[in-house]
Motif scaffolding. Structure first.
Motif, mmCIF file in Angstrom:
data_model
loop_
_atom_site.group_PDB
_atom_site.id
_atom_site.type_symbol
_atom_site.label_atom_id
_atom_site.label_comp_id
_atom_site.label_asym_id
_atom_site.label_seq_id
_atom_site.Cartn_x
_atom_site.Cartn_y
_atom_site.Cartn_z
ATOM 1 N N GLU A 43 27.555 33.878 41.441
ATOM 2 C CA GLU A 43 28.908 33.661 41.968
ATOM 3 C C GLU A 43 29.462 35.001 42.495
ATOM 4 N N GLN A 102 37.236 26.994 44.817
ATOM 5 C CA GLN A 102 37.768 27.257 43.477
ATOM 6 C C GLN A 102 38.573 28.544 43.522
ATOM 7 N N LYS A 103 39.471 28.689 42.559
ATOM 8 C CA LYS A 103 40.438 29.785 42.633
ATOM 9 C C LYS A 103 39.764 31.152 42.814
ATOM 10 N N GLN A 104 38.750 31.441 41.982
ATOM 11 C CA GLN A 104 38.087 32.741 42.070
ATOM 12 C C GLN A 104 37.465 32.956 43.447
#
Lengths: 379, 379
Positions: free
Chosen positions: A31, A218-220
């Motif tokens: 990620e 997604q937020k990240q």
């Protein structure tokens, strides 16, 4: 030579296919924000990095274990081709060199669209801001993007609602090139309401992401995407943003990368302008108000000099200092005498006489029965 | 010792009556902007200066000749007394020491009102701006003046329409002290529409001018008055101003005098905010948005620390980084499994299990038949 440059040299000894494979594997299993937070991967050439991740070296990559197990490179390549997208890696002509300034550059980029990513980034400007923008913000963003597009700037943004959308639309309206950097896979239209906008961007610009197809927003991932936006262009403009906002992360990234940072002010009564105001006040962002300001700040030195903002000049600007004073002291209704003018304007009689001649010639004063006074039109 | 300090020492050997007489004579015969433009008068003690003016030494003071001839000191003193005003000169307790920083300080000041000019200036702030202010500008000026008055700041301004009026009114509404510096004699209410406001200021604050009674407001006198406003207080805030405006001269004077300069931004679409924007961008003015900003900038260090602007925190702010990621990856409608969450959130199964317990305890996720999903209220 830096560790990163050395790693790059080492990597480039391999074939592009080999480099592509290992970078795809890393992009699909690590990620982006894990890369940033894992100092062990920094500066490693991707072959060495992949070896660590694949083998879960030292138990430091357990998070990626499930993804390593599920990885099917062939399927990933086929899916990318099906989408009409391409994968760009360092060494390719289309690789945007700006992202190499990041501590953890993307392993590869999925690109969709008619323009060349690298070329589009060369003379570009990132425009970011609040999703919950005000009509003021979207108007200003749209006009800035339109005007800057007209001057040959590519507008980089994130395809979100609000300022992002207004910026992309402004660029498209000017027939310019625009780049949408996504926080999801290239196959996902996010937000869904912008599916049509993304299609337009694909036609005349570029959509880009470091996340493999199928990755949900997604937020990240938004934070990781923001650092890409900051890195791809030589400068970032924040149009509207709350005190706490994603735009702030883009601004911070731009500053850390040594990119130019600018912000558009707004009413102090509008919370949507609190972010730009704080950036200007505390973070060294340059206050910009229009296309000229931005072009001067972000353009190549010498080619985009801003016009100095000046108010229009009036007739009285062209008068000498004593004549200005004489005009100021001149009554409007009843005429007055030279002696009285000398006292009230604090001038010599000679200066008054000479001044009256000049002002009369300019049509600014007139002689009436009681003496001199201003002509009515000039009041 | 500087020439000015030496001249001051020399002057102070004389009686106050003698000093007052010579300073009144100079104030009545030499126009403020002539003083600025006449280097010969700079740094001279007033007795020497008056000798030059009275005798038109070297033919350099011919402009003042008519006024010297017309000068009647007794009448001037009587007129001042009739108006209930007082004349303040250097050495008096009420003399505002800030004006001594000017290249050409005023010879004397006519003062009207209940407050002590020197005391009022001590903790003061000048607020200036456009006469043709917008509703936005007058609202912001009024609120700033009101709030700063409440914190013990005296508001200095020029009693003009627009921003000046809003600033004085804001201070008065807070029951604070305010100073109106005039570009005319103390006997003239200018603008006439502000006659009532000036009466109010006289009751609880001060009206001040360096021009003798009877002096009409003339353009050059506004510029001279602006330098006084800048010099009297430790800092100046510009609220709204066109690119070409009197406020700009006050701002320039404040900068030259080493005073703090601040400006309030506004919509970039509003010409009335073009002045503040230019001051922030090009002239080192600090961007201020509210009372806290101003109090921090202008207040005594330590007593007026501004509050750091922060957005409110949310429940998810208090989560650990892995738990935040887990929450972001959590589906909204159909539940999902721990294995799938590990892949999508890029976490280990152990992190997912631990995270689910924490999120469940916080009421953020729930278990349904198909697995885990976010609870509806948190989306």
């Amino acid at each position: 030579m830096t560790a990163a440059a050395e790693a790059r040299q080492h990597e480039l000894r391999e074939t592009r296919d080999a480099r592509l494979a290992v970078r795809l594997a890393l992009a699909a299993t690590v990620e982006p924000d894990d890369r940033t937070m894992t100092p062990r991967l920094r500066g490693l050439d991707p072959f060495a990095a992949w070896e660590l991740v694949r083998t879960d070296a030292g138990g430091k990559f357990t998070r990626s274990a499930a993804r390593v197990k599920a990885l099917r490179l062939d399927a990933l390549v086929a899916r990318t081709q099906d989408l009409g997208a391409r994968v760009v890696i360092p060494g390719d002509a289309e690789w945007p060199s700006g992202v190499d300034d990041l501590v953890s550059p993307p392993y590869c980029l999925w690109v969709l669209g008619s323009a060349s990513l690298a070329q589009a980034c060369e003379r570009s400007l990132s425009m970011v801001g609040a999703r919950a923008a005000t009509p003021y913000g979207t108007q200003v963003a749209g006009e800035l993007a339109y005007g800057l597009s007209g001057r040959g700037f590519t507008i980089v943004s994130g395809a979100a609602h609000g300022i992002d959308t207004a910026s992309h639309r402004g660029a498209l309206a000017a027939g310019g090139c625009t780049i949408a950097a996504m926080a999801c896979g290239i196959d996902i239209a996010y937000p869904l309401a912008n599916a049509g906008l993304l299609q337009q961007i694909e036609q005349s610009g570029v959509i880009v992401t470091e996340l493999p197809p199928g990755s949900a927003p997604q937020k990240q991932r938004f934070l990781s995407r923001n650092r890409l936006i900051a890195a791809m262009s030589p400068g970032t403009v924040v149009v509207e943003a709350g005190l706490r906002s994603g735009s702030r992360s883009t601004a911070t990234a731009a500053s850390r990368l040594g990119r130019l940072l600018a912000a558009v002010p707004g009413p102090v009564t509008s919370p949507a302008s609190a972010g730009p105001h704080q950036l200007i006040r505390d973070c060294g962002a340059t206050l910009v108000t229009d296309v000229d300001d931005c072009a001067e700040l972000f353009g190549a030195i010498g080619t985009d000099l801003g016009t100095v903002k000046r108010a229009e000049t009036t007739v009285s600007d062209r008068l000498d200092e004593p004549d200005k004073r004489l005009l100021d002291a001149m009554p409007v209704v009843r005429g007055t005498t030279i002696a009285k003018l000398a006292v009230s304007a604090c001038l010599t009689s000679r200066e008054v006489t000479r001044g009256l001649a000049a002002l009369h010639a300019a049509g600014l004063v007139e002689r009436v029965e009681s003496g001199w006074r201003r002509t009515q039109e000039t009041c």
